[in-house]
Scaffold this active site. Structure first.
Site, mmCIF file in Angstrom:
data_model
loop_
_atom_site.group_PDB
_atom_site.id
_atom_site.type_symbol
_atom_site.label_atom_id
_atom_site.label_comp_id
_atom_site.label_asym_id
_atom_site.label_seq_id
_atom_site.Cartn_x
_atom_site.Cartn_y
_atom_site.Cartn_z
ATOM 1 N N GLU A 85 44.506 40.226 41.848
ATOM 2 C CA GLU A 85 44.180 41.428 43.035
ATOM 3 C C GLU A 85 43.569 42.519 42.283
ATOM 4 O OE1 GLU A 85 44.512 40.049 45.553
ATOM 5 O OE2 GLU A 85 46.210 38.699 45.194
ATOM 6 N N GLY A 86 42.546 42.421 41.484
ATOM 7 C CA GLY A 86 41.811 43.441 40.809
ATOM 8 C C GLY A 86 42.574 43.899 39.685
#
Length: 593
Positions: free
Chosen positions: A438-439
């Site tokens: 998610e980053g």
């Protein structure tokens, strides 16, 4: 080790610290009574303890299996998910318009802590569905929303997000998956996506994928991307399932942890998809899904840290090794429990102080998520500002520290923790993904420094500083809580000093901002925890002064003291590193590494 849901602690945070009942008028009369909150927490905690936690170990040991393109989850997992659906736990915070229960996000995130701590991998299935649900809700046409959202809300269908491809992770401008108009309002989606959590499984009759793709002829880069909804099975007008769509699982990733979650390579071959929002606005629309996932990942990191801490405490009580430095504490045994040793207590208190502070921080953030829909325009705008500013901090800080807590928990176990006879290894392996997906946390730090901090002239952080100042002004007179107020004031000053350094040095040399970003995020995280710890200290001290003899409050204050005295001083070290700039990082030639 049996996981125990921290129901008492979350009730304290919601009811006594945040005092959420005072916000009912902002949320169109939502029921935020203590009775309702405590009832949901009690039942949610019981479900996590009795249904989800017992399947966590088999999920790690057996994992998911694939035959052809059919994926099966570990033994007992499908049945546990069906129980979750039947009990209504998948629909807590969804709009009643689509069959949800309409409860505030803060209550759903409280229950989500129990689910993720009981089994991080299991919690990802409903968690990703929630992200896809909100992405479709925000960008889809009424026809699309009415077709997909009711069964996603009920849990009968699940959802995913499809971004990453073999040639691109963070740099989504390199996406190659293409979308060709079919002439009937649908598009033919062709391409490959990787690392798609819950991309294929046996939980549900249908899986609704949200997919980033480039419409044929669109401009290169991010601006050419669009977002599509692509169901595993096509859906008829009467909501019954039609023929299989051109999407399948081409393989499962073999991972370090979260074995119970199916992490898939997804193949799209002229799969029918429908546009969400406008062409070329894919990243804007996907950010709704991504931000939901980032908050969920922060919660997951925190929850794994909590479960690992609980296991370590149990082990420290039971394991007999050595004698206390101040004299024997267990005269009838061959040795004392390792809990008597100062360094073991240091590790446990490090984890405990983070876990309890993190719980309050994420519930404070969830409150802002709810207040975004306040009927008061100023309140809603302020909450939106906070969500933009705080989301990267929640994701990165809570996952970094959740991993640290899991590592400490394994260390408390000693050699036993390095074996698979105890749960410590699984917690550490499961936690390791959270700072990555998610980053990555480095990307979150860059997002905070480069985009979120300067947005609207720094309006969000200036408002947050003003809130802290107001809190300090209101609560600075009680001698018992003075260390918390002083710690918060100093940490806020450190964060202001770091912000000024970035303003003065980041623009003239962008490498300075990049080099400073992770330390800046950690100063921010420490200040955020200092803020919620001060609020918890004030609430517990007030209870004590009102005559409560519940040891919960004394223990809360002691844990908070550890945070203030042994963790919060790290902010100054981060500031010192931040101020060293980029030179020491960037001067070394590439071939010297």
């Amino acid at each position: 080790m049996a996981y125990k849901a921290p129901v008492r602690d979350l009730s304290f945070i919601l009811n006594d610290v945040l005092k959420v009942d005072r916000y009912a008028n902002h949320l169109e009369g939502a029921d935020l009574s203590r009775d309702l909150i405590d009832q949901v927490l009690e039942e949610g905690g019981k479900f996590a303890e009795e249904v989800i936690a017992p399947i966590n170990r088999v999920g790690d040991q057996v994992g998911c299996k694939i035959e052809g393109d059919v994926v099966t989850t570990p033994p007992g997992w499908k049945e546990a998910y069906q129980q979750m659906v039947e009990a209504g736990w998948t629909s807590l915070a969804f709009d009643p318009k689509y069959g949800g229960q309409g409860l505030p996000a803060m209550i759903a995130m409280a229950v989500g802590q129990f689910t993720a701590a009981a089994s991080a991998a299991f919690s990802m299935y409903p968690g990703l569905t929630a992200g896809a649900f909100h992405g479709i809700e925000a960008a889809g046409s009424d026809e699309i929303k009415n077709k997909y959202l009711p069964k996603m809300a009920s849990g009968e269908w699940t959802g995913t997000m499809n971004l990453t491809e073999p040639q691109c992770g963070t740099d989504l401008g390199m996406v190659r998956t293409k979308a060709v108009p079919n002439g009937d309002g649908s598009y033919a989606i062709t391409g490959q996506k990787i690392w798609i959590s819950a991309g294929e499984h046996d939980f549900a009759d249908n899986i609704i994928h949200t997919v980033l793709a480039r419409v044929e002829g669109a401009v290169p880069g991010i601006k050419g991307l669009s977002l599509f909804v692509v169901p595993k099975f096509l859906v008829n007008d009467d909501a019954s399932l039609g023929e299989r769509n051109g999407v399948s699982c081409a393989g499962l990733e073999h991972k370090m942890g979260i074995h119970g979650n199916a992490t898939c390579v997804m193949a799209y071959e002229n799969a029918k998809g429908w546009l969400l929002g406008e062409e070329g606005r894919g990243m804007n629309n996907m950010f709704v899904v991504m931000n939901e996932a980032r908050l969920g990942t922060g919660l997951q990191g925190l929850a794994i840290g909590d479960a690992a801490y609980q296991a370590a405490v149990e082990f420290a009580h039971d394991r007999l090794q050595g004698r206390a430095l101040t004299g024997t504490k267990n005269p009838d045994g061959p040795a004392d429990p390792i809990l008597v040793h100062p360094d073991v207590r240091r590790m446990l208190l490090e984890a405990k102080a983070f876990v309890e502070g993190g719980r309050a921080f994420i519930l404070w953030t969830a409150l802002q998520a709810d207040l975004q829909r306040s009927t008061d325009e100023a309140t809603a705008q302020k909450a939106k500002d906070y969500m933009g500013l705080i989301t990267p901090v929640v994701k990165a800080y809570l996952t970094d520290k959740g991993l640290h807590a899991a590592s400490l928990a394994l260390q408390v176990h000693g050699g036993s923790g390095y074996t698979e006879h105890f749960p410590a290894s699984q917690y550490l392996r499961d936690a390791r993904i959270t700072p990555i997906y998610e980053g990555t946390n480095g990307i979150q730090a860059l997002d905070l420094v480069g985009r979120k901090l300067p947005a609207n002239g720094g309006r969000a952080i200036m408002s947050w500083f003003a809130d802290i100042d107001a809190f300090v002004g209101e609560n600075g007179g009680n001698e018992a809580t003075q260390p918390f107020i002083e710690g918060l004031t100093k940490s806020k000053g450190t964060l202001q000093e770091a912000s000024m350094w970035l303003m003065q040095n980041g623009m003239q040399n962008p490498d300075n901002a990049g080099a400073a970003s992770t330390d800046y995020l950690h100063i921010f995280g420490l200040t955020a925890l200092a803020y919620v710890w001060a609020q918890m200290a004030v609430a517990s001290q007030a209870a004590i002064e009102a005559g409560s003899d519940d040891p919960f409050h004394a223990n809360k204050l002691m844990t908070g003291r550890y945070f203030v005295e042994r963790i919060l001083p790290d902010a100054r070290a981060h500031l010192k590193k931040l101020q060293s700039g980029a030179e020491v990082l960037m001067q070394m030639p590439a071939e010297a590494f």
